[in-house]
Write a protein that holds these residues in place. Structure first.
Motif, PDB file in Angstrom:
ATOM      1  N   PHE A  35       0.809  -1.213   0.000  1.00 32.70           N
ATOM      2  CA  PHE A  35       0.000   0.000   0.000  1.00 32.70           C
ATOM      3  C   PHE A  35       0.846   1.269   0.000  1.00 32.70           C
ATOM      4  O   PHE A  35       0.360   2.332  -0.377  1.00 32.70           O
ATOM      5  CB  PHE A  35      -0.960   0.014   1.194  1.00 32.70           C
ATOM      6  N   ARG A  36       2.115   1.172   0.393  1.00 34.44           N
ATOM      7  CA  ARG A  36       2.984   2.353   0.423  1.00 34.44           C
ATOM      8  C   ARG A  36       3.751   2.563  -0.880  1.00 34.44           C
ATOM      9  O   ARG A  36       4.473   3.538  -1.001  1.00 34.44           O
ATOM     10  CB  ARG A  36       3.967   2.235   1.575  1.00 34.44           C
ATOM     11  N   LEU A  37       3.617   1.633  -1.845  1.00 36.74           N
ATOM     12  CA  LEU A  37       4.326   1.781  -3.115  1.00 36.74           C
ATOM     13  C   LEU A  37       3.849   3.017  -3.854  1.00 36.74           C
ATOM     14  O   LEU A  37       2.659   3.330  -3.867  1.00 36.74           O
ATOM     15  CB  LEU A  37       4.082   0.569  -4.007  1.00 36.74           C
ATOM     16  N   ARG A  38       4.799   3.694  -4.488  1.00 36.04           N
ATOM     17  CA  ARG A  38       4.436   4.850  -5.301  1.00 36.04           C
ATOM     18  C   ARG A  38       3.961   4.382  -6.656  1.00 36.04           C
ATOM     19  O   ARG A  38       4.438   3.391  -7.209  1.00 36.04           O
ATOM     20  CB  ARG A  38       5.643   5.764  -5.463  1.00 36.04           C
ATOM     21  N   LYS A  39       3.025   5.110  -7.222  1.00 36.70           N
ATOM     22  CA  LYS A  39       2.476   4.757  -8.528  1.00 36.70           C
ATOM     23  C   LYS A  39       3.543   4.845  -9.609  1.00 36.70           C
ATOM     24  O   LYS A  39       3.548   4.034 -10.538  1.00 36.70           O
ATOM     25  CB  LYS A  39       1.305   5.666  -8.868  1.00 36.70           C
ATOM     26  N   GLN A  40       4.477   5.782  -9.501  1.00 32.18           N
ATOM     27  CA  GLN A  40       5.533   5.912 -10.495  1.00 32.18           C
ATOM     28  C   GLN A  40       6.422   4.665 -10.512  1.00 32.18           C
ATOM     29  O   GLN A  40       6.836   4.200 -11.580  1.00 32.18           O
ATOM     30  CB  GLN A  40       6.415   7.152 -10.219  1.00 32.18           C
ATOM     31  N   HIS A  41       6.698   4.105  -9.351  1.00 28.59           N
ATOM     32  CA  HIS A  41       7.522   2.895  -9.284  1.00 28.59           C
ATOM     33  C   HIS A  41       6.790   1.715  -9.925  1.00 28.59           C
ATOM     34  O   HIS A  41       7.398   0.916 -10.644  1.00 28.59           O
ATOM     35  CB  HIS A  41       7.877   2.581  -7.832  1.00 28.59           C
ATOM     36  N   VAL A  42       5.510   1.599  -9.662  1.00 30.30           N
ATOM     37  CA  VAL A  42       4.723   0.508 -10.237  1.00 30.30           C
ATOM     38  C   VAL A  42       4.675   0.649 -11.757  1.00 30.30           C
ATOM     39  O   VAL A  42       4.842  -0.341 -12.489  1.00 30.30           O
ATOM     40  CB  VAL A  42       3.302   0.482  -9.632  1.00 30.30           C
ATOM     41  N   ASP A  43       4.476   1.868 -12.267  1.00 28.86           N
ATOM     42  CA  ASP A  43       4.458   2.084 -13.714  1.00 28.86           C
ATOM     43  C   ASP A  43       5.807   1.762 -14.337  1.00 28.86           C
ATOM     44  O   ASP A  43       5.879   1.162 -15.413  1.00 28.86           O
ATOM     45  CB  ASP A  43       4.066   3.523 -14.031  1.00 28.86           C
ATOM     46  N   HIS A  44       6.888   2.158 -13.673  1.00 22.53           N
ATOM     47  CA  HIS A  44       8.230   1.869 -14.181  1.00 22.53           C
ATOM     48  C   HIS A  44       8.467   0.364 -14.257  1.00 22.53           C
ATOM     49  O   HIS A  44       8.982  -0.150 -15.260  1.00 22.53           O
ATOM     50  CB  HIS A  44       9.278   2.528 -13.287  1.00 22.53           C
ATOM     51  N   MET A  45       8.123  -0.368 -13.213  1.00 24.75           N
ATOM     52  CA  MET A  45       8.329  -1.814 -13.189  1.00 24.75           C
ATOM     53  C   MET A  45       7.426  -2.518 -14.198  1.00 24.75           C
ATOM     54  O   MET A  45       7.824  -3.529 -14.787  1.00 24.75           O
ATOM     55  CB  MET A  45       8.073  -2.363 -11.786  1.00 24.75           C
ATOM     56  N   ARG A  46       6.236  -1.984 -14.429  1.00 20.25           N
ATOM     57  CA  ARG A  46       5.314  -2.579 -15.390  1.00 20.25           C
ATOM     58  C   ARG A  46       5.850  -2.443 -16.810  1.00 20.25           C
ATOM     59  O   ARG A  46       5.697  -3.338 -17.644  1.00 20.25           O
ATOM     60  CB  ARG A  46       3.945  -1.923 -15.286  1.00 20.25           C
ATOM     61  N   ASP A  47       6.525  -1.326 -17.113  1.00 15.60           N
ATOM     62  CA  ASP A  47       7.018  -1.072 -18.462  1.00 15.60           C
ATOM     63  C   ASP A  47       8.377  -1.693 -18.744  1.00 15.60           C
ATOM     64  O   ASP A  47       8.819  -1.670 -19.891  1.00 15.60           O
ATOM     65  CB  ASP A  47       7.106   0.442 -18.700  1.00 15.60           C
TER      66      ASP A  47
END
Length: 63
Positions: A35-47
């Protein structure tokens, strides 16, 4: 309440309760981190799988 459980513990039951406690602590820590993950980090890892070594993104629609 928990005094009843701890008074009559044998060796194997103590290991079971200890392992359950470790599992619960691990699950709670992972949930909090999620729940503390930043959305930018999730988008970076997804791409990441879509990038080649040159910083370009593959277009999967034209493949």
């Amino acid at each position: 309440m928990f005094k009843q459980f701890t008074e009559n513990l044998s060796g194997a039951q103590a290991y079971l309760l200890f392992s359950l406690g470790i599992f619960l602590v691990f699950f709670i820590v992972v949930t909090v981190m999620l729940f503390r993950l930043r959305k930018q980090h999730v988008d970076h890892m997804r791409d990441l799988p879509l990038h080649d070594g040159n910083g370009e993104t593959f277009n999967t629609r034209n493949l």
